[in-house]
Design a protein around this motif. Sequence first.
Motif, short mmCIF file in Angstrom:
data_model
loop_
_atom_site.label_atom_id
_atom_site.label_comp_id
_atom_site.label_asym_id
_atom_site.label_seq_id
_atom_site.Cartn_x
_atom_site.Cartn_y
_atom_site.Cartn_z
N ARG A 195 -3.50 1.21 8.42
CA ARG A 195 -4.05 2.50 8.85
C ARG A 195 -2.94 3.48 9.14
O ARG A 195 -2.97 4.63 8.71
CB ARG A 195 -4.91 2.27 10.09
CG ARG A 195 -5.68 3.49 10.53
CD ARG A 195 -6.77 3.15 11.51
NE ARG A 195 -6.23 2.54 12.70
CZ ARG A 195 -6.64 1.39 13.22
NH1 ARG A 195 -7.61 0.70 12.65
NH2 ARG A 195 -6.09 0.92 14.31
N ILE B 66 -9.05 5.58 -1.92
CA ILE B 66 -9.79 4.66 -1.09
C ILE B 66 -11.17 4.50 -1.70
O ILE B 66 -11.72 5.45 -2.29
CB ILE B 66 -9.83 5.16 0.38
CG1 ILE B 66 -10.27 4.05 1.32
CG2 ILE B 66 -10.66 6.40 0.55
CD1 ILE B 66 -9.83 4.28 2.74
N LEU C 23 -7.91 -0.02 -0.64
CA LEU C 23 -7.01 1.08 -0.31
C LEU C 23 -5.93 1.08 -1.39
O LEU C 23 -5.16 0.12 -1.49
CB LEU C 23 -6.42 0.86 1.08
CG LEU C 23 -5.49 1.91 1.66
CD1 LEU C 23 -6.16 3.27 1.76
CD2 LEU C 23 -4.99 1.45 3.03
N SER D 170 0.82 -1.20 0.00
CA SER D 170 0.00 0.00 0.00
C SER D 170 0.86 1.26 0.00
O SER D 170 0.36 2.36 -0.08
CB SER D 170 -0.94 -0.01 1.20
OG SER D 170 -0.17 0.00 2.38
N ILE E 72 -3.46 6.44 6.48
CA ILE E 72 -4.62 7.22 6.88
C ILE E 72 -4.30 8.14 8.04
O ILE E 72 -3.68 7.74 9.02
CB ILE E 72 -5.79 6.27 7.26
CG1 ILE E 72 -6.15 5.42 6.04
CG2 ILE E 72 -7.01 7.07 7.73
CD1 ILE E 72 -7.06 4.27 6.33
#
Length: 255
Positions: free
Chosen positions: A100, A21, A83, A11, A104
């Motif tokens: 995460r 996303i 993602l 990612s 994010i």
Amino acid sequence: MSEAETVAADSGGERFDGPTIELRRVRKEYESGAGTVVALDDVDFGVQPGEFVAVVGPSGSGKSTLLNVLGLLDTPTSGLRLLRGRDVTSLDDEARTRARKDAIGFVFQDFFLIPSLTATENVELPTLFGDDPTATDRARDLLRRVGLGDRLDHTPNQLSGGQKQRVAIARALVNEPAVVLADEPTGNLDSDTGAQVLEEFRRICETGVSVVAVTHDPLVTEYADRTVELVDGRLGGVDDRHRSRPRPRPREADE
Ligand SMILES: Nc1ncnc2c1ncn2[C@@H]1O[C@H](COP(=O)(O)OP(=O)(O)OP(=O)(O)O)[C@@H](O)[C@H]1O
Ligand SMILES: [Mg+2]
């Protein structure tokens, strides 16, 4: 390589042309004493790199649920979550936390700064488990970027509401996320201060980061590229009016 590391490697870094996303036919149900609550009802939603999307809707319509599902804090009951093109619908806890942290950033209405830490230390906080020697420099650079170069060592009680929110934005950016998710980011700010925070979001978008803000504040929709509405867990009412409107100018224009 562990599953978590695989997710982190896949990612990060490499280029991906699609939405940062994306949710496809995502449904989120909660079981409660009174029966099943459908908080998200077959939601299709995607955010492009550099796009700023506002999400509006009445209380209980599913806005926080949408942010929690987008932010990998909660898992969909059914549907697909991607993602940067990678399926992250149902990861184990470790992989979810890792993905995460890598991709994010979160900004909340109440800032959630640690009162005993300086602005720099608050911004550094999400990096502490990463053992990164450059974290302090990065935190200071980010604080300068959000206009707080003269407040690096202030604690939250020595800062105004807008300054606190800008510290929180710098903190959300410290791990170089692909997307920033904000729940009522201007909820505790007057309109001038709210506008400064929204200008900050616009500048973030100019660097290619996606921003999704859940809000009751009409000012947010003025700054967003696109506004979507949730009603009873269903996404609709896409409002593209602002695309044809001149956008509020970024801060450089009035300096
Ligand atoms: N943990 C939970 N258990 C059961 N029901 C829940 C849970 N979380 C949310 N809900 C229900 O799901 C629906 C959507 O809630 P959500 O918090 O996403 O709404 P919201 O749009 O953020 O509302 P608000 O504007 O008031 O913050 C509501 O009917 C709520 O009662
Ligand atoms: Mg909510």
